[in-house]
Design a protein around this motif. Structure first.
Motif, mmCIF file in Angstrom:
data_model
loop_
_atom_site.group_PDB
_atom_site.id
_atom_site.type_symbol
_atom_site.label_atom_id
_atom_site.label_comp_id
_atom_site.label_asym_id
_atom_site.label_seq_id
_atom_site.Cartn_x
_atom_site.Cartn_y
_atom_site.Cartn_z
ATOM 1 N N ARG A 224 43.244 -11.376 -25.369
ATOM 2 C CA ARG A 224 43.537 -12.732 -25.006
ATOM 3 C C ARG A 224 43.186 -13.060 -23.695
ATOM 4 O O ARG A 224 42.731 -14.441 -23.432
ATOM 5 C CB ARG A 224 45.284 -13.022 -24.844
ATOM 6 C CG ARG A 224 45.903 -12.880 -26.102
ATOM 7 C CD ARG A 224 47.370 -13.194 -26.137
ATOM 8 N NE ARG A 224 47.905 -13.020 -27.340
ATOM 9 C CZ ARG A 224 49.161 -13.383 -27.725
ATOM 10 N NH1 ARG A 224 50.054 -13.835 -26.535
ATOM 11 N NH2 ARG A 224 49.837 -13.305 -28.920
ATOM 12 N N ARG A 227 39.548 -14.331 -24.369
ATOM 13 C CA ARG A 227 39.507 -15.737 -25.200
ATOM 14 C C ARG A 227 39.779 -16.645 -23.994
ATOM 15 O O ARG A 227 39.372 -17.851 -24.087
ATOM 16 C CB ARG A 227 40.651 -15.656 -26.310
ATOM 17 C CG ARG A 227 40.104 -14.636 -27.263
ATOM 18 C CD ARG A 227 41.195 -14.656 -28.515
ATOM 19 N NE ARG A 227 41.381 -16.111 -28.819
ATOM 20 C CZ ARG A 227 42.415 -16.187 -29.827
ATOM 21 N NH1 ARG A 227 43.183 -15.137 -30.310
ATOM 22 N NH2 ARG A 227 42.704 -17.545 -30.013
ATOM 23 N N TRP A 228 40.941 -16.600 -23.301
ATOM 24 C CA TRP A 228 41.488 -17.443 -22.073
ATOM 25 C C TRP A 228 40.167 -17.780 -21.266
ATOM 26 O O TRP A 228 40.106 -19.006 -20.859
ATOM 27 C CB TRP A 228 42.652 -17.051 -21.267
ATOM 28 C CG TRP A 228 43.242 -18.214 -20.656
ATOM 29 C CD1 TRP A 228 42.824 -18.818 -19.566
ATOM 30 C CD2 TRP A 228 44.502 -18.679 -20.926
ATOM 31 N NE1 TRP A 228 43.669 -19.637 -19.143
ATOM 32 C CE2 TRP A 228 44.721 -19.645 -19.946
ATOM 33 C CE3 TRP A 228 45.484 -18.451 -21.794
ATOM 34 C CZ2 TRP A 228 46.111 -20.247 -19.897
ATOM 35 C CZ3 TRP A 228 46.634 -19.214 -21.860
ATOM 36 C CH2 TRP A 228 46.967 -20.071 -20.832
#
Length: 426
Positions: A224, A227-228
């Motif tokens: 995550r 992706r962020w």
């Protein structure tokens, strides 16, 4: 031409270049724009044509002290006078061999070499001076200085090979050589092969990644977090404002410009590698200096920030050190980083005693370290560094890595001691 006349002309040129430095200091002020300059963004209705003349203009602006603050004109006037004095003094130093003299030899450079060094390194001094005072004023270093300075250094390294710092060899006759990435050892040939080009392309990718604004949050996992980070780099308009731990300040350059610049640099590097020769040797050395200088401070920033639980160094220090590395090479960059804490120590102590203030801008002391290394290069390199530190060869890189690991352990331990034993949190 008489020496006195040359000194006078150089003084006039230096003062004029000091005007450019003051222009950069005031025009690139984003956090705290001020009216106390002829180029103020806020405007000053009481300006006169005389205000734009070097030295004299600031003396004339004393009339505005009641509105702009007592003594506001002193620092910019000193900057211009200092630049004027520094230019002829630096030329005299180059002529006397400060860049090429050592205990075992002294070899004055040719007139052409003298003027190339004078122009190239004095321009570095101007950039560092502007970055220093902006960092003092705003605790940030504009990318207009570091990015443009880095691109200029890379260009000159390829187009003007004589601009690099010297490495004087006494074996088989005294001769001046260009400092390359393998100095003080012989220049290997692997960097002229495909591996050398791949190394430069990797450095370009990492540098462009570092320049892109990004938000990194790892508390929800690596996947995550990645992706962020990707979304924050390319789709920032859809993101909510969040606390960032790794967001360099981009004042002018946006993402598309950075991406286009990266592609252009790769293409030009491929062309330079294809042509080869001494020009590619110098360009490769500049890229390695950028990678080592910027990477070293970036690593310290990440390690110290993680160990202390707060930002320890600004990203402007990373881009500044990358510029210094591109300008001088990786060996001088290591010396600059080693000298900078000693320059900061005295200022930090005075600041603590006078104002009880513990936060300091580290960029100015990197600048001081760079000026010291260049100004005393002959003694630092030929009398000491090349026969002691850099005689270890690749082992110096391993030692640097070990020092970074020890620094992480030391800072982490100090944080634990402060929090558990003294109840003091950062």
């Amino acid at each position: 031409m008489p020496a006195v006349l040359i000194d006078f002309l150089l003084f006039a040129v230096g003062c004029s270049l000091g005007v450019v430095v003051n222009w950069a200091i005031y025009r690139l002020a984003y956090i705290n724009p001020r009216r106390n300059s002829p180029w103020s963004r806020l405007g000053n209705p009481n300006q006169r044509p005389l205000d734009f003349i070097p030295i004299v203009g600031w003396w004339s602006q004393r009339r505005l002290a009641a509105a702009l603050g007592r003594g506001f004109w002193i620092r910019p006037l000193v900057v211009e006078v200092s630049c004027g004095l520094a230019l002829p003094l630096f030329l005299r130093g180059i002529q006397s061999g400060i860049l090429t003299s050592g205990a075992a030899f002294a070899l004055p450079p040719s007139p052409t070499q003298q003027w190339i060094w004078l122009t190239f390194f004095f321009m570095l001094g101007l950039l560092l001076t502007a970055a220093t005072f902006i960092d003092f004023d705003e605790k940030t270093i504009p990318d207009e200085i570091t990015l443009s300075g880095t691109l200029f250094a890379l260009s000159i390294a390829y187009l003007v090979p004589l601009s690099r710092l010297p490495n004087v060899e006494a074996q088989g006759g005294i001769r001046i050589e260009t400092l390359h990435f393998a100095s003080p050892f012989g220049l290997p040939g692997w960097h002229r092969e495909t591996l050398g080009l791949v190394a430069v392309v990797v450095v370009i990718f990492i540098w462009m990644f570092a320049l892109l604004p990004k938000t990194i949050i790892w508390r929800r996992g690596i996947v995550r977090g990645l992706r962020w980070m990707w979304a924050s780099m390319w789709r920032r308009s859809r993101m909510r404002p969040v606390a960032s731990v790794e967001t360099p300040t981009i004042n002018v350059v946006d993402r598309k410009v950075i991406s286009g610049l990266g592609v252009l640099l790769i293409v030009l590097s491929v062309v330079a590698w294809t042509i080869g020769g001494d020009a590619w040797d110098n360009l490769f050395g500049a890229w390695m200096g950028l990678a080592f200088g910027g990477g070293l401070v970036w690593a310290v920033r990440i390690i110290a920030g993680g160990a202390l639980g707060k930002e320890a160094m600004g990203f402007g220090d990373v881009t500044l050190m990358a510029m210094i590395g591109a300008w001088l090479g990786w060996q001088p960059a290591l010396l600059v980083f080693a000298i900078a804490p000693f320059a900061a120590l005295f200022i930090a102590m005075a600041q603590l005693l006078a104002m009880r203030h513990t936060e300091i801008a580290f960029g100015p002391y990197l600048s001081v370290g760079a000026l010291v290394v260049v100004g005393f290069w002959g003694s630092i390199w030929h009398d000491w560094a090349r026969v002691s530190i850099f005689s270890l060869g690749p082992a110096i890189l391993v030692i640097t890595l070990v020092c970074l690991i020890l620094m992480a352990a030391m800072l982490g331990g100090w944080r634990v001691i402060r929090e558990r034993w003294f109840g003091v949190e950062y």
